[in-house]
Structure formats: structure tokens, C-alpha cells
Scaffold this motif. Structure first.
Motif, PDB file in Angstrom:
ATOM      1  N   VAL A 169     -70.843 -38.532  45.114  1.00 30.68           N
ATOM      2  CA  VAL A 169     -71.532 -38.042  46.307  1.00 30.68           C
ATOM      3  C   VAL A 169     -70.584 -37.070  46.993  1.00 30.68           C
ATOM      4  CG1 VAL A 169     -72.470 -38.668  48.560  1.00 30.68           C
ATOM      5  CG2 VAL A 169     -72.843 -40.169  46.590  1.00 30.68           C
ATOM      6  N   CYS A 186     -72.421 -33.352  41.240  1.00 35.53           N
ATOM      7  CA  CYS A 186     -72.868 -33.911  42.521  1.00 35.53           C
ATOM      8  C   CYS A 186     -74.185 -34.658  42.365  1.00 35.53           C
ATOM      9  CB  CYS A 186     -73.059 -32.793  43.549  1.00 35.53           C
ATOM     10  SG  CYS A 186     -71.553 -31.914  43.981  1.00 35.53           S
ATOM     11  N   ASP A 187     -74.212 -35.895  42.871  1.00 38.20           N
ATOM     12  CA  ASP A 187     -75.436 -36.697  42.766  1.00 38.20           C
ATOM     13  C   ASP A 187     -75.474 -37.720  43.906  1.00 38.20           C
ATOM     14  OD1 ASP A 187     -77.788 -37.732  41.819  1.00 38.20           O
ATOM     15  OD2 ASP A 187     -76.858 -38.923  40.226  1.00 38.20           O
ATOM     16  N   PRO A 188     -75.760 -37.247  45.147  1.00 34.00           N
ATOM     17  CA  PRO A 188     -76.208 -35.898  45.510  1.00 34.00           C
ATOM     18  C   PRO A 188     -75.111 -35.027  46.099  1.00 34.00           C
ATOM     19  CG  PRO A 188     -76.635 -37.371  47.318  1.00 34.00           C
ATOM     20  CD  PRO A 188     -75.980 -38.200  46.251  1.00 34.00           C
ATOM     21  N   LEU A 214     -80.998 -27.383  44.536  1.00 29.82           N
ATOM     22  CA  LEU A 214     -81.143 -28.177  43.317  1.00 29.82           C
ATOM     23  C   LEU A 214     -81.128 -27.282  42.082  1.00 29.82           C
ATOM     24  CD1 LEU A 214     -81.548 -31.171  42.531  1.00 29.82           C
ATOM     25  CD2 LEU A 214     -84.004 -30.706  42.472  1.00 29.82           C
ATOM     26  N   ARG A 219     -77.265 -32.677  40.561  1.00 31.81           N
ATOM     27  CA  ARG A 219     -78.270 -33.593  40.049  1.00 31.81           C
ATOM     28  C   ARG A 219     -79.285 -33.977  41.122  1.00 31.81           C
ATOM     29  NH1 ARG A 219     -73.841 -37.331  36.762  1.00 31.81           N
ATOM     30  NH2 ARG A 219     -73.030 -35.595  35.520  1.00 31.81           N
ATOM     31  N   SER A 220     -78.851 -33.961  42.380  1.00 31.11           N
ATOM     32  CA  SER A 220     -79.747 -34.209  43.511  1.00 31.11           C
ATOM     33  C   SER A 220     -79.128 -33.585  44.755  1.00 31.11           C
ATOM     34  CB  SER A 220     -79.996 -35.708  43.717  1.00 31.11           C
ATOM     35  OG  SER A 220     -78.784 -36.404  43.943  1.00 31.11           O
ATOM     36  N   VAL A 221     -79.937 -33.459  45.814  1.00 33.51           N
ATOM     37  CA  VAL A 221     -79.516 -32.776  47.036  1.00 33.51           C
ATOM     38  C   VAL A 221     -80.040 -33.550  48.241  1.00 33.51           C
ATOM     39  CG1 VAL A 221     -79.826 -30.685  48.456  1.00 33.51           C
ATOM     40  CG2 VAL A 221     -79.430 -30.476  45.986  1.00 33.51           C
ATOM     41  N   VAL A 222     -79.217 -33.629  49.284  1.00 35.86           N
ATOM     42  CA  VAL A 222     -79.652 -34.136  50.585  1.00 35.86           C
ATOM     43  C   VAL A 222     -79.262 -33.110  51.634  1.00 35.86           C
ATOM     44  CG1 VAL A 222     -79.404 -35.923  52.352  1.00 35.86           C
ATOM     45  CG2 VAL A 222     -79.420 -36.564  49.927  1.00 35.86           C
ATOM     46  N   VAL A 232     -84.585 -34.711  50.999  1.00 36.33           N
ATOM     47  CA  VAL A 232     -83.933 -35.030  49.739  1.00 36.33           C
ATOM     48  C   VAL A 232     -84.683 -34.345  48.599  1.00 36.33           C
ATOM     49  CG1 VAL A 232     -83.139 -37.241  50.657  1.00 36.33           C
ATOM     50  CG2 VAL A 232     -85.246 -37.159  49.334  1.00 36.33           C
ATOM     51  N   GLY A 234     -84.707 -34.232  44.203  1.00 32.76           N
ATOM     52  CA  GLY A 234     -84.239 -34.748  42.929  1.00 32.76           C
ATOM     53  C   GLY A 234     -85.397 -35.260  42.105  1.00 32.76           C
ATOM     54  N   LEU A 272     -82.827 -42.503  45.948  1.00 34.70           N
ATOM     55  CA  LEU A 272     -82.201 -41.573  46.890  1.00 34.70           C
ATOM     56  C   LEU A 272     -82.941 -41.508  48.217  1.00 34.70           C
ATOM     57  CD1 LEU A 272     -80.054 -39.435  47.487  1.00 34.70           C
ATOM     58  CD2 LEU A 272     -81.533 -37.744  46.380  1.00 34.70           C
TER      59      LEU A 272
END
Length: 305
Positions: A169, A186-188, A214, A219-222, A232, A234, A272
Motif C-alpha cells: 500500500v 501498488c495495491d492500492p 489505474l 493494481r488498484s487506486v484509492v 476506489v 480496481g 478494497l
């Protein structure tokens, strides 16, 4: 919650989150308004609090019940003792928090009448955290479900930790351009609206920013939105996450409270969006009191929201 074993040794308990990051003494002054360039304003008496993005995230998660370690550096000075004592009180594992001859990091924080703040950080000992320090903690990092990272420490140390993490993270603060390899780990990736705009080179609606980020490789975003919660992205979906509305006293460290809580819930296996919804409640609880770590809630206080 018990703390660590001997410095450099294994922890006495399994960990939920390892935070690789900074520890600073926060030098806080309340002001009626923030100064314009070249202007001097009078403020309140100086208050000194434990802080730093890494230490903040570790304390936020630990206070909620997570088992947490902090890997970093502090000075062998008064501020370093303050930081260690604060972390120990909340049960953070300090087996990989190293003393160094440099001064501890400090953050100079001006807090305005609406709880808004401006911050200048002098990294001190944090700037001396090396890739070697991270590699020395390899068993710790590989064993933890989540490793939480920020950018108040040198980028090579951040990248080394992300490579070892089962799930990384990364809070993009302070905002700097990231190498593609780090983005992909990054995840997220956790950013606020300003940090998202810097990374993208343009501002826009948060849901669009999340989708664009993204596409850059994480891998994911916040994207955190303060009182408006978060967005969020993903697994092919973009979702808004609300936040409870509270009267803000001081927003210092609220983003770290969010990220520490998010890392803990992800370590527990939550999806997430669910983890971000919980983290938004923690961030909202944190802004109701002054300071960073001093404001962080217990689980009971979060449940009140």
C-alpha cells in the motif's frame, strides 16, 4: 498488545502490517490565517507532538487493534526518544526502528482556524534509511500480509520494500513522479486529489482520475476526498465511498489515519471498497481532535460513528 523482541530480532507475535516509513516530531502552531509569501503572522505557543507519516500510520493501525511494526530511522536525540516512547505506548514493534547520529526528522505545521494545515518537513534521520536497512528486514516484510509505504523516506528504500511485500500500500505523499516498476507494485496507490492531479498532469473528476491512474499501472487506486470520503478503482470498477460528516478541528495526519486503517483491513482480507469505507470513518474520527497521533481513535470510537 506486546511490543517487539530485541532490536533487529524477530517480533514475538505475527504481524498484520509492516510500515516502512518516517517518524517526525511535529512542531505545531495555531494561526488565525496562513501567511502569504513574504508575510509574517503571529501564532499560538509551540506544541510538540509525535508524528511522521510512517509512525502515524503505524499508530493509527495499532490503536485500532492491528499488530504493527515500523521499519525506519530516528535520531538519538530528544525528539527520537519522544517518538520511540509514543510508538511503544501503542504497542508498535520497534525491532527495526534504528537510531542514527543525525537529528530526528521534524515537521513544521501551521494549523488554520478551520483545521486546515500547511506543512514543511525536514527529513533528518529519515533521509538516511537505506535499501540495506530494508533488506535487513526481509523476513519481517515477506511475512506480513500488507506493507504500508509513503515517500518521506528515500525512494530506493520504498522500492526495495515494495519488491519484498506480499501486498504494498503506497501513499503518494509527498507527491513525486514514480518509476513504472513501483507503480505496478501498488495495491492500492493512495492519493488525494492534489496528488492525483500532479501524477496525471491534470485535474478532473475523482472517478475519472481514479480510472486514469489505474491505467498507469497500479493494481488498484484509492483517491481520498476528505469530508467527501474516497473513490476506489480496481478489478474493472470505480466506486465512491462515503464518509461520516463531522466538525473538523484539525486535519493534520487524517490521511495517515485513513491509510493505516486501510492497510489493516486489507491485511484482514476485506475487499478494497469495504476497507476504504472503514478507513473513511477512521479519518473522520481523527479530525475531531487536535494533533496527528493524539487524535487517532480506538475501535470503540470509530464504532460510535
Amino acid at each position: 498488545m506486546s511490543s517487539a523482541g530485541e532490536p533487529g530480532g524477530p517480533p514475538r507475535h505475527p504481524l498484520d502490517v509492516v510500515v516502512v516509513g518516517s517518524a517526525n516530531a511535529d512542531l505545531v502552531v495555531q494561526v488565525d490565517r496562513h501567511p502569504a509569501p513574504g508575510e509574517t503572522v503571529l501564532g499560538s505557543e509551540l506544541a510538540v507532538h509525535p508524528g511522521g507519516k510512517g509512525a502515524n500510520q503505524a499508530v493509527a493501525a495499532a490503536r485500532l487493534g492491528a499488530r504493527v511494526a515500523l521499519l525506519g530511522r530516528v535520531g538519538a536525540d530528544g525528539h527520537g526518544r519522544l517518538l520511540r516512547e509514543s510508538l511503544e505506548r501503542d504497542g508498535v514493534d520497534l525491532g527495526h526502528l534504528h537510531d542514527t547520529a543525525a537529528a530526528s526528522g521534524i515537521a513544521m505545521i501551521a494549523v488554520g482556524p478551520r483545521g486546515d494545515n500547511s506543512i514543511i518537513v525536514a527529513p533528518g534521520a529519515n533521509a538516511l534509511l537505506t535499501e540495506g536497512d530494508v533488506l535487513d528486514g526481509e523476513p519481517l516484510l515477506r511475512a506480513a500480509p500488507v506493507v504500508s509505504l509513503q515517500l518521506e523516506i528515500p525512494l530506493p528504500a520504498v522500492l526495495a520494500a515494495a519488491r519484498l511485500a506480499r501486498r504494498a500500500v503506497l501513499n503518494l505523499s509527498p507527491a513525486v513522479p514514480l518509476p513504472d516498476e513501483l507503480l505496478a507494485l501498488c495495491d492500492p496507490l493512495v492519493v488525494n486529489e492534489h496528488e492525483a492531479a500532479l501524477l496525471l498532469g491534470t485535474s478532473g473528476a475523482p472517478d475519472r482520475q481514479a480510472a486514469e491512474l489505474l491505467a498507469r499501472g497500479p493494481r488498484s487506486v484509492v483517491i481520498t476526498l476528505g469530508a467527501d470520503g474516497a473513490v476506489v478503482a480496481g478489478d474493472g470498477a470505480v466506486q465512491a465511498v462515503p464518509s461520516p460528516h463531522v466538525a473538523a478541528v484539525d486535519t493534520t495526519g487524517a490521511g495517515d489515519a485513513f491509510t493505516g486503517a486501510l492497510a489493516w483491513r486489507l491485511a484482514a482480507g476485506e475487499p478494497l471498497a469495504q476497507a476504504a469505507a472503514f478507513a473513511a470513518r477512521v479519518g473522520a474520527a481523527a479530525v475531531r481532535r487536535a494533533g496527528a497521533q493524539d487524535s487517532y481513535p480506538t475501535m470503540a470510537e470509530v464504532e460510535e460513528l
